[in-house]
Design an enzyme around this catalytic site. Sequence first.
Site, PDB file in Angstrom:
ATOM      1  NE  ARG A 114      -4.317  -1.324   0.109  1.00  0.00           N
ATOM      2  CZ  ARG A 114      -4.431  -2.450  -0.613  1.00  0.00           C
ATOM      3  NH1 ARG A 114      -3.428  -2.835  -1.389  1.00  0.00           N
ATOM      4  NH2 ARG A 114      -5.528  -3.163  -0.565  1.00  0.00           N
ATOM      5  CD  GLU A 142      -3.307   2.947  -5.298  1.00  0.00           C
ATOM      6  OE1 GLU A 142      -4.330   2.314  -5.617  1.00  0.00           O
ATOM      7  OE2 GLU A 142      -2.300   2.409  -4.851  1.00  0.00           O
ATOM      8  CG  HIS A 193      -3.325  -1.054  -6.819  1.00  0.00           C
ATOM      9  ND1 HIS A 193      -3.730  -0.390  -5.695  1.00  0.00           N
ATOM     10  CD2 HIS A 193      -3.258  -2.357  -6.470  1.00  0.00           C
ATOM     11  CE1 HIS A 193      -3.909  -1.263  -4.700  1.00  0.00           C
ATOM     12  NE2 HIS A 193      -3.624  -2.459  -5.151  1.00  0.00           N
TER      13      HIS A 193
HETATM   14  C1  GLV Z   1      -4.952  -5.259  -3.725  1.00  0.00           C
HETATM   15  O1  GLV Z   1      -4.215  -4.335  -3.525  1.00  0.00           O
HETATM   16  C2  GLV Z   1      -5.487  -6.066  -2.692  1.00  0.00           C
HETATM   17  O2  GLV Z   1      -5.351  -5.713  -1.511  1.00  0.00           O
HETATM   18  O3  GLV Z   1      -6.089  -7.098  -3.023  1.00  0.00           O
END
Ligand code: GLV
Length: 313
Positions: free
Chosen positions: A233, A262, A280
């Site tokens: 993250r 984001e 991402h």
């Molecule tokens: C993606 O970032 C997730 O947490 O699945």
Amino acid sequence: MRSRSRVLVADELKHFLQFIDVSSDVEIEFLAADDPVPEGDYVGLLPLLSRRIDEAVLDRLPQLRVVANYAVGYDNLDLGVLRARGVAASNTPDVLTEATADLTWALIMAASRRLGEAERRAREGEWRWHPTMLLGIDLRGRTLGLLGAGRIGRAVGKRAPPFGLKVAYWDRVAQPAFESAIGARRIEKLADLLAAADIVSIHVQLSSETAGLIGAAELGAMKDGAILINTARGGIVDEEALCAALESGKLRAAGLDVYENEPEIRDCLKRAPNLILLPHIGSATEGTRRSMFELAWSNLMRGIRGEPLLTPI
Ligand code: GLV
Ligand code: GLV
């Protein structure tokens, strides 16, 4: 006639409905990304990671029994409020571990061999073969430092031996099976892990304990010319401090799949030539995204029926 159970499902997940059987007593309503959660007698919610589920949302859903998050990470959920209201919650672990570990390795390779710069150079036609053009680093003999040795961290570590990388990890929990499987070494202090690793890869959850965990001091504690990879993250890394470390050459390169805010990516990151930026896509394979939906849907159905969830948080 039995009343139907109404559930809210993120609109972007429509594609995956073809893979499940929706029972006739369940009524789906789709929730568009920019729309607020509507008020209503919904009993289940299947949101994307970009939707914050907090008190204000729960106030509109007094009948809610379950939130089945379409992600392994769940920093978007206010668990305290969910617990206080007796709303169950689930995430999607395991099914995305291998895809996310693969993508992490794509970033490790891309950062260590300067693939971003190289690709831009090739496209622009600005090159001829030269013995010192775009030199990266050899992985063999170096140390990969895992910040977090949960499922994803361990899957990343298991891919290291064929590349000749040694593995060290920092985690509250010791992982003896992981250590003996690949000869990984646990390092108790974060500063010591940062000082030992040539490549640091982040695999902890975002929480109040890990927000800003990697700031200027931590980047300063890394080896000169080290590489930082983040597929966890964005909020775990201080992005301004990362920009400064890349610009000064303290870090050789970095690879990011996640950002603090984001989908915005701050300008200093976009300007850094020695940084690989991805939008991402850690779990973005056809099979994995489908498995995530099937798991989230199963959790949703169990939750609305008051059954134990498959992967509760
Ligand atoms: C993606 O970032 C997730 O947490 O699945
Ligand atoms: C990540 O480490 C997970 O919990 O799957």
